[in-house]
Motif scaffolding. Structure first.
Motif, mmCIF file in Angstrom:
data_model
loop_
_atom_site.group_PDB
_atom_site.id
_atom_site.type_symbol
_atom_site.label_atom_id
_atom_site.label_comp_id
_atom_site.label_asym_id
_atom_site.label_seq_id
_atom_site.Cartn_x
_atom_site.Cartn_y
_atom_site.Cartn_z
ATOM 1 N N ASP A 36 34.834 3.072 23.776
ATOM 2 C CA ASP A 36 36.235 3.201 23.387
ATOM 3 C C ASP A 36 37.150 2.195 24.088
ATOM 4 O OD1 ASP A 36 35.999 5.806 21.792
ATOM 5 O OD2 ASP A 36 35.085 6.345 23.718
ATOM 6 N N VAL A 38 40.553 0.773 25.281
ATOM 7 C CA VAL A 38 41.837 1.406 25.580
ATOM 8 C C VAL A 38 42.936 0.403 25.924
ATOM 9 C CG1 VAL A 38 40.899 3.645 26.283
ATOM 10 C CG2 VAL A 38 41.082 1.813 27.978
ATOM 11 N N TYR A 39 42.569 -0.849 26.152
ATOM 12 C CA TYR A 39 43.586 -1.825 26.553
ATOM 13 C C TYR A 39 43.042 -3.233 26.356
ATOM 14 C CZ TYR A 39 46.898 -4.347 29.554
ATOM 15 O OH TYR A 39 47.838 -5.222 30.040
ATOM 16 N N GLU A 41 44.224 -7.205 27.166
ATOM 17 C CA GLU A 41 45.187 -8.110 27.811
ATOM 18 C C GLU A 41 44.981 -9.505 27.232
ATOM 19 O OE1 GLU A 41 46.102 -7.314 32.098
ATOM 20 O OE2 GLU A 41 45.262 -9.321 32.310
ATOM 21 N N VAL A 57 41.373 -10.018 28.985
ATOM 22 C CA VAL A 57 40.499 -8.943 29.457
ATOM 23 C C VAL A 57 40.539 -7.816 28.432
ATOM 24 C CG1 VAL A 57 40.099 -7.236 31.283
ATOM 25 C CG2 VAL A 57 40.942 -9.514 31.884
ATOM 26 N N GLU A 59 39.482 -3.777 28.023
ATOM 27 C CA GLU A 59 39.086 -2.632 28.844
ATOM 28 C C GLU A 59 38.755 -1.436 27.961
ATOM 29 O OE1 GLU A 59 40.568 -1.870 32.602
ATOM 30 O OE2 GLU A 59 41.979 -3.552 32.645
ATOM 31 N N SER A 60 37.639 -0.825 28.264
ATOM 32 C CA SER A 60 37.265 0.431 27.620
ATOM 33 C C SER A 60 37.415 1.545 28.642
ATOM 34 C CB SER A 60 35.824 0.352 27.111
ATOM 35 O OG SER A 60 34.942 0.271 28.204
ATOM 36 N N VAL A 61 37.161 2.778 28.229
ATOM 37 C CA VAL A 61 37.187 3.886 29.175
ATOM 38 C C VAL A 61 36.229 3.591 30.331
ATOM 39 C CG1 VAL A 61 36.655 6.345 29.460
ATOM 40 C CG2 VAL A 61 37.845 5.563 27.416
ATOM 41 N N THR A 63 34.787 0.454 31.323
ATOM 42 C CA THR A 63 34.743 -0.782 32.095
ATOM 43 C C THR A 63 35.767 -1.815 31.628
ATOM 44 O OG1 THR A 63 33.216 -2.472 32.928
ATOM 45 C CG2 THR A 63 32.987 -1.866 30.634
ATOM 46 N N ALA A 64 35.974 -2.837 32.465
ATOM 47 C CA ALA A 64 36.817 -3.978 32.100
ATOM 48 C C ALA A 64 35.921 -5.197 31.946
ATOM 49 C CB ALA A 64 37.861 -4.226 33.182
ATOM 50 N N VAL A 83 48.298 -3.601 20.851
ATOM 51 C CA VAL A 83 49.064 -3.000 21.951
ATOM 52 C C VAL A 83 49.101 -1.485 21.777
ATOM 53 C CG1 VAL A 83 51.346 -2.842 23.026
ATOM 54 C CG2 VAL A 83 50.459 -5.074 22.306
ATOM 55 N N ASP A 84 49.423 -1.057 20.553
ATOM 56 C CA ASP A 84 49.505 0.385 20.305
ATOM 57 C C ASP A 84 48.188 0.986 19.841
ATOM 58 O OD1 ASP A 84 52.181 0.661 21.020
ATOM 59 O OD2 ASP A 84 52.839 -0.083 19.063
#
Lengths: 126, 386
Positions: A36, A38-39, A41, A57, A59-61, A63-64, A83-84
């Protein structure tokens, strides 16, 4: 099989040349390994990215992970919808989950990268 | 170079290992065990536990039985909470601290009536067995024996608002009457088991312990659809995000041998008035001195993912470190826990978390981030997790 209309890096990014612009994302294998998302960058429009250097970068739940540019060039667009809704990278890594659009210094650079067939071999067809 | 055959480097497998492989779980090494980190996805598994019911293989956790007429005296000596206040059939969250006051582990103590069961973290089991053996010269331990039942048993968590509905048809007698932090012997689908109303998710739920040989069959029965509900198999990934939202400490993150119970917000399970115990003097001194830092919850004000060991910044200076963090699947916001100086620990305090060289604004918030409402009513005075 991953889409054959683009090229692939060992770091699991894809690049698709469209009207002299390079659309960049991560592969289905990569999103599955990450889990999943989640972010994300991403660089700013106008920033430069260098071939096989980190440009962002993801990022998942779990790892980055660094993102590597398949080509060198100038960022002309970033996928703001991530972003959202970063999970779009999981849902549609080859379409709506694209990351950045780059004006490549030399579009022929992508010829150095793997074809879909070579990439599939590289990840062991998993 | 060595000619010795290495057999100890391989991770252990629980009795449910084949089930995880058959379910195509993604396996990782955790605390010396090969465990599923996820089946279909951490967020989906997390949401299943919050909205319905999930099941977890917890067999990697250490299950240590303390037996003998003075079993309770030994546990009273080893742990910080007061075992004399633990009635038969009840459970108690506690800490194992050494004579220097260092936290060796956090533990759930179950009073089984004729013996005491300690459920400890997988990564600490061997360390604790050695430490406990060294404590047995003391008078309190005169006839107590410690039996490690970890390999002979399975432990399965059934967690979520539907846990009672899923489990009740398999158990004789009214499961609803089993109180929060209580345990009983029961037959589950014909299998002898211990059923405890404990968990590590912030939801209502149960933890079931049975013989290893009964484990795979029990897993299959629990996994069946009942009342139209199918429990979702959940891995360590969801277990971690669930306990984070519930504000529960995880050994190796919020607590370790370099932290003390007071700064970790666990002073309520240190009963200095219970009489002498191994960490009594050391923890008395820590309590006298007062905490210099405290564990707090925080939310990022901007996007990002706080992770363990990131610096916490205040007024441009590093003041602490993140112990756990993630994007909360339930809240949809980046949350975390970490240590800050006591003066910066009030709810509402503005801090920042340094993520890849950038100070991302954050704010101290109350723990837990998430609490199951009906559970709060039933459980009375809040018990910390374990």
């Amino acid at each position: 099989m991953d889409p054959t209309d683009r090229r692939y890096t060992k770091e699991h990014e894809w690049v698709k040349i469209e009207q002299e612009l390079a659309l960049i994302g991560i592969t289905d294998f990569a999103q599955d390994q990450l889990g999943d998302v989640v972010y994300v960058e991403l660089p700013n429009v106008g920033d430069r990215v260098e071939m096989m250097k980190p440009f962002g970068v993801i990022e998942s739940v779990k790892t980055a992970s660094d993102l590597y540019a398949p080509v060198s060039g100038e960022v002309i667009e970033v996928n703001r919808s991530l972003v959202d809704e970063p999970q779009v990278v999981n849902d549609a890594p080859y379409e709506r989950g694209w990351l950045i659009k780059v004006k490549p210094d030399d579009a022929a650079q992508v010829e150095e990268l793997m074809t879909a067939e070579q990439y599939a071999e590289n990840v062991g067809e998993s | 170079m060595t000619t010795q055959v290495k057999t100890d480097g391989r991770p252990l497998q629980t009795a449910l290992y084949d089930r995880h492989i058959a379910s195509k779980a993604r396996m990782v090494e955790f605390g010396g065990w090969s465990m599923p980190i996820q089946y279909r996805g951490i967020v989906a598994e997390h949401q299943a536990v919050r909205s319905s019911v999930g099941m977890f293989d917890l067999s990697h956790m250490g299950r240590l039985h303390v037996r003998g007429s003075r079993a309770d005296a030994l546990v009273q000596w080893l742990t910080t909470n007061d075992v004399n206040r633990l009635a038969a059939g009840r459970a108690q969250y506690s800490l194992l601290c050494d004579a220097q006051g260092r936290i060796l582990d956090d533990v759930v103590v179950y009073n089984l009536g004729d013996e005491i069961l300690l459920v400890v973290n997988a990564s600490n089991r061997k360390k604790l067995l050695a430490w406990m053996a060294a404590q047995q010269g003391i008078q309190e331990a005169s006839d107590a024996t410690i039996v490690d039942a970890t390999a002979n048993t399975v432990m399965i968590g059934v967690q979520g608002p539907e846990a009672l509905h899923i489990l009740q048809p398999l158990v004789e007698g009214p499961l609803a009457e089993l109180r929060y932090y209580a345990i009983m012997a029961a037959k589950i689908a014909g299998v002898d088991a211990l059923v405890a109303r404990t968990g590590y998710t912030g939801e209502d739920g149960f933890e079931v312990i049975a013989a290893s040989t009964d484990g795979p069959g029990l897993w299959d029965v629990l996994h069946q659809t009942r009342h139209g509900v199918t429990p979702t198999a959940c891995g360590l990934g969801a277990r971690d995000t669930l306990r984070l939202e519930a504000g529960m400490a995880l050994y190796g993150h919020e607590i370790d041998e370099q932290t003390n119970p007071y700064e970790a917000g666990l002073g309520r399970v240190v009963k200095l008035d219970k009489g002498k115990f191994v960490s009594h003097e050391a923890l008395w001194e820590v309590a006298e001195r007062g905490a210099e830092r405290r564990l707090v919850g925080f939310e990022l004000v901007e996007q990002g993912v706080p992770r363990q060991d990131y610096s916490i910044i205040a007024n441009g200076q590093p003041v602490g470190r993140v112990t756990s963090g993630n994007v909360s699947p339930t809240l949809g916001r980046p949350i975390g826990m970490g240590y800050v100086p006591v003066a910066l620990g009030e709810v509402g305090q503005e801090i920042a978390v340094q993520i890849r060289g950038r100070d991302v604004p954050a704010r101290v918030v109350a723990l837990p981030f998430y609490e199951h409402r009906t559970q709060r009513v039933r459980r009375g005075p809040p018990e910390p997790g374990g």
